[in-house]
Design an enzyme around this catalytic site. Structure first.
Site, short mmCIF file in Angstrom:
data_model
loop_
_atom_site.label_atom_id
_atom_site.label_comp_id
_atom_site.label_asym_id
_atom_site.label_seq_id
_atom_site.Cartn_x
_atom_site.Cartn_y
_atom_site.Cartn_z
CB SER A 1 186.62 30.72 100.66
OG SER A 1 186.79 31.35 99.41
CD GLU A 2 186.63 35.08 101.84
OE1 GLU A 2 187.10 35.23 102.98
OE2 GLU A 2 187.11 34.30 101.00
CB THR A 3 179.08 35.34 99.89
OG1 THR A 3 178.98 33.92 99.72
CG2 THR A 3 177.95 36.02 99.15
#
Length: 278
Positions: A45-47
């Site tokens: 979902s996020e890096t």
């Protein structure tokens, strides 16, 4: 070129629970398009991308870093769980010696500090405003946060936690239902069973953001920057314990401050260490 990369499960103290985020350590500025390509490759979902701000900075000694967050589709203005993961990499893996870390972000300065076995994030607190809607379920309240473009839907207090957990949501259909750009995230929330001296969760939630390429986010710090203001007003409390009811699940300790911000604390588990090579 090699970039150190970590996968950290945030808002949990055990592997394969909470919300996984990838964290990359950047010695120098990265080509803009590479941020997006790496986020797509990591497919979480996020890096998060932590970067040194000055040539002499050190991941083990410096106290201030740049921080950006990317979904597989877009850069986002705020991500709580990836900030928690970033702080965990610096504190626990890089053995950073500072008691407080400062991140320069699109949402301003964010701070992280260690308190016992938790990391506490200092985040903005976002207000919500009444809205109106019609739906199949009994909705007790509907609010909108213009700062974050998040819509908060409170389900009736008559529902049990299991109703929220078992609710089938076709998040992909939101894209055709909402094309104005006003809404970028949907929060479903439910009052908890905490009362008096009885320990329990003050409220529950689930979060959906298909507009950012994330159908359902497991545990979302930025959503709780919105939920905190709402439930503090509803419950008359500044200290709360929250649980996000995704299939992975995660717990967040919340403390509203007197300066208009909120401390959100959680635990982490580092599950992968390696290098991106390209």
């Amino acid at each position: 070129m090699q970039i150190p990369v970590f996968t950290v499960d945030a808002f949990t103290n055990r592997p394969f629970a909470g919300n996984p985020a990838a964290v990359c350590l950047l010695e120098n500025d990265l080509d803009e398009e590479l941020h997006r390509k790496i986020a797509m490759e990591m497919n979480l979902s996020e890096t998060a991308f932590i970067r040194k701000l000055h040539p002499g900075d050190d991941f083990t000694k410096s106290s201030c870093f740049g921080l950006r967050w990317f979904t597989p589709a877009n850069e986002v203005l705020l991500c709580g769980h990836a900030t928690l993961a970033s702080a965990a990499v610096l504190f626990h893996t890089q053995k950073n010696t500072n008691s407080v870390l400062t991140f320069m972000t699109l949402s301003g300065e964010l701070k992280a500090r260690q308190v016992g076995d938790h990391i506490v994030l200092d985040l903005p607190l976002y207000l919500t405003y009444p809205q109106a809607a019609v739906g199949d379920m009994i909705v007790q309240d509907l609010r909108y946060s213009p700062d974050t473009k998040k819509l908060l839907v409170r389900l009736s207090d008559t529902y049990e936690r299991s109703v929220l957990e078992e609710l089938q949501v076709n998040a992909q259909s939101f894209l055709s239902a909402e094309k104005t750009g006003k809404v970028k995230g949907l929060i479903l929330t439910l009052k908890g069973k905490s009362s008096g001296n009885q320990k329990g969760h003050d409220f529950y939630s689930r979060y959906f953001a298909p507009w950012y390429g994330v159908l359902e986010d497991p545990v979302t710090g930025s959503a709780h920057a919105v939920l905190s203001s709402y439930w503090s007003e509803e419950l008359g409390k500044k200290e709360m314990l929250a649980f996000q009811c995704s299939h992975r699940g995660g717990e967040l300790k919340i403390s509203l401050r007197n300066d208009g911000r909120v401390d959100i604390a959680g635990q982490t588990a580092v599950v992968l260490k390696g290098n991106l090579t390209f």
